[in-house]
Design a protein around this motif. Structure first.
Motif, PDB file in Angstrom:
ATOM      1  N   PRO A 122     -78.741 119.487  80.342  1.00 54.94           N
ATOM      2  CA  PRO A 122     -80.056 119.696  79.714  1.00 54.94           C
ATOM      3  C   PRO A 122     -80.887 118.418  79.715  1.00 54.94           C
ATOM      4  N   SER A 123     -82.140 118.548  80.065  1.00 56.48           N
ATOM      5  CA  SER A 123     -83.032 117.390  80.131  1.00 56.48           C
ATOM      6  C   SER A 123     -84.077 117.468  79.033  1.00 56.48           C
ATOM      7  N   GLU A 124     -84.575 116.315  78.667  1.00 56.62           N
ATOM      8  CA  GLU A 124     -85.640 116.255  77.671  1.00 56.62           C
ATOM      9  C   GLU A 124     -86.940 116.790  78.272  1.00 56.62           C
ATOM     10  N   ILE A 125     -87.755 117.413  77.436  1.00 52.48           N
ATOM     11  CA  ILE A 125     -89.083 117.800  77.906  1.00 52.48           C
ATOM     12  C   ILE A 125     -90.111 116.904  77.246  1.00 52.48           C
ATOM     13  N   SER A 126     -91.162 116.616  77.980  1.00 55.81           N
ATOM     14  CA  SER A 126     -92.180 115.687  77.494  1.00 55.81           C
ATOM     15  C   SER A 126     -92.946 116.292  76.338  1.00 55.81           C
ATOM     16  N   GLY A 127     -93.784 115.483  75.704  1.00 54.29           N
ATOM     17  CA  GLY A 127     -94.538 115.919  74.547  1.00 54.29           C
ATOM     18  C   GLY A 127     -95.272 117.222  74.775  1.00 54.29           C
ATOM     19  N   LYS A 128     -95.390 117.986  73.711  1.00 50.87           N
ATOM     20  CA  LYS A 128     -95.975 119.324  73.798  1.00 50.87           C
ATOM     21  C   LYS A 128     -97.406 119.271  74.318  1.00 50.87           C
ATOM     22  N   VAL A 247     -84.950 126.685  84.083  1.00 47.40           N
ATOM     23  CA  VAL A 247     -85.736 126.837  82.849  1.00 47.40           C
ATOM     24  C   VAL A 247     -84.997 127.735  81.863  1.00 47.40           C
ATOM     25  N   PHE A 248     -84.538 128.883  82.316  1.00 48.85           N
ATOM     26  CA  PHE A 248     -83.867 129.815  81.402  1.00 48.85           C
ATOM     27  C   PHE A 248     -82.507 129.290  80.956  1.00 48.85           C
ATOM     28  N   GLN A 249     -81.774 128.641  81.861  1.00 49.93           N
ATOM     29  CA  GLN A 249     -80.490 128.076  81.468  1.00 49.93           C
ATOM     30  C   GLN A 249     -80.676 127.018  80.388  1.00 49.93           C
ATOM     31  N   GLN A 250     -81.723 126.194  80.526  1.00 54.30           N
ATOM     32  CA  GLN A 250     -81.943 125.123  79.563  1.00 54.30           C
ATOM     33  C   GLN A 250     -82.506 125.630  78.237  1.00 54.30           C
ATOM     34  N   ASN A 273     -82.105 137.173  89.589  1.00 55.88           N
ATOM     35  CA  ASN A 273     -81.091 136.875  88.581  1.00 55.88           C
ATOM     36  C   ASN A 273     -81.514 137.390  87.215  1.00 55.88           C
ATOM     37  N   LEU A 274     -80.537 137.901  86.474  1.00 54.74           N
ATOM     38  CA  LEU A 274     -80.773 138.401  85.119  1.00 54.74           C
ATOM     39  C   LEU A 274     -80.436 137.314  84.103  1.00 54.74           C
ATOM     40  N   TRP A 275     -81.340 137.100  83.143  1.00 47.45           N
ATOM     41  CA  TRP A 275     -81.124 136.151  82.055  1.00 47.45           C
ATOM     42  C   TRP A 275     -81.517 136.823  80.740  1.00 47.45           C
TER      43      TRP A 275
END
Length: 284
Positions: A122-128, A247-250, A273-275
């Motif tokens: 998992p990676s950090e996401i930048s500011g909203k 995106v969905f995995q994270q 793929n189903l998520w």
């Protein structure tokens, strides 16, 4: 997305001891049974009578207790959407008319992509970023976004009238703008009966696909879904897209399998793929 399409049409069919809803989707050459009750064998015989020329794939969203019966009637198991029926899993049972629709030339490549997605740290996401809900007045700009991102798409998202229609039919959008232009968007198609929503119509212009843009949009959609008393979310992502599956995995969605040649999207027929995910607190 300049190929001619007709919008999918849903109909309800009934027999003396069964009923089911069937979506007829000519553009994607498939029929899909989203809901049913009663005599499974009699219902399946009726479904077979609808599975005629022009359709090459049939999908039934089956209850767990009916998997064995449907297998005995000649259907195959392709995957699962967890929590679909108000918290109860839906199992995707399929049947094909043509060999080309049943066979995939990209399966091994997609296995490699999936392995990379499932082992990704998992990676950090930048500011909203500054985001907002989509409005009917955004329909022309959204149509341009989808037209630019997708050469082919399974629904007419390049038509503003269609976007306005789905907005009125329990689909919510969230968008991100830059200099007054919509550069990224995603939607959630709500099923109020079963308290679920499909996260779909995810699109970002190529130069803006950094910093977790889509994750931000989906997180906002999830918050809105809970406000709307929708407790379960799922998505069907292109198997060849490392980015969307990551995106969905994270975001803690659970992988549930792969649908073969499921829709025409991006450039051609693709596996999907189903998520799925429960939005409730403390969910597994």
């Amino acid at each position: 997305m300049n190929q001619e399409r007709s919008e999918a049409v849903s109909r309800v069919y009934k027999g003396c001891d069964y009923s089911f809803s069937c979506t007829h989707d000519l553009f994607n050459e498939r029929i899909r049974i989203d809901e049913y009750s009663g005599n499974v064998k009699a219902m399946t015989n009726h479904i077979h009578s609808l599975f005629t020329e022009g359709y090459t794939k049939c999908i039934i969203k089956a209850k767990e207790g009916d998997i064995r019966k449907l297998l005995s009637l000649g259907l195959s198991y392709e995957g699962m959407i967890r929590h679909y029926f108000s918290g109860v899993d839906a199992h995707m049972m399929t049947k094909y008319r043509d060999n080309w629709r049943r066979n995939s030339q990209t399966w091994k490549d997609e296995d490699v992509i999936l392995e990379g997605v499932l082992t990704k740290t998992p990676s950090e996401i930048s500011g909203k970023p500054l985001m907002r809900p989509g409005r009917e007045s955004d329909a022309p700009a959204l149509a341009e976004l989808y037209k630019e991102v997708f050469a082919v798409y399974p629904t007419p998202m390049d038509e503003p009238a269609y976007i306005r229609k789905v907005m009125k039919d329990n689909t919510i959008f969230h968008v991100l703008e830059e200099n007054g232009r919509i550069i990224s968007a995603a939607s959630a198609e709500m099923n109020r009966k079963f308290k679920n929503a499909e996260i779909t119509d995810c699109a970002t212009l190529p130069k803006f696909r950094k910093g977790g843009t889509m994750r931000h949009l989906i997180i906002e959609l999830e918050k809105k879904l809970l406000e709307e008393d929708i407790y379960y979310a799922y998505s069907i992502a292109r198997s060849l897209s490392f980015g969307m599956n990551a995106v969905f995995q994270q975001l803690n969605y659970e992988y549930g399998g792969r649908l073969i040649n499921n829709v025409k999207i991006y450039q051609d027929w693709e596996n999907m793929n189903l998520w799925s995910k429960s939005l409730t607190c403390g969910a597994e």
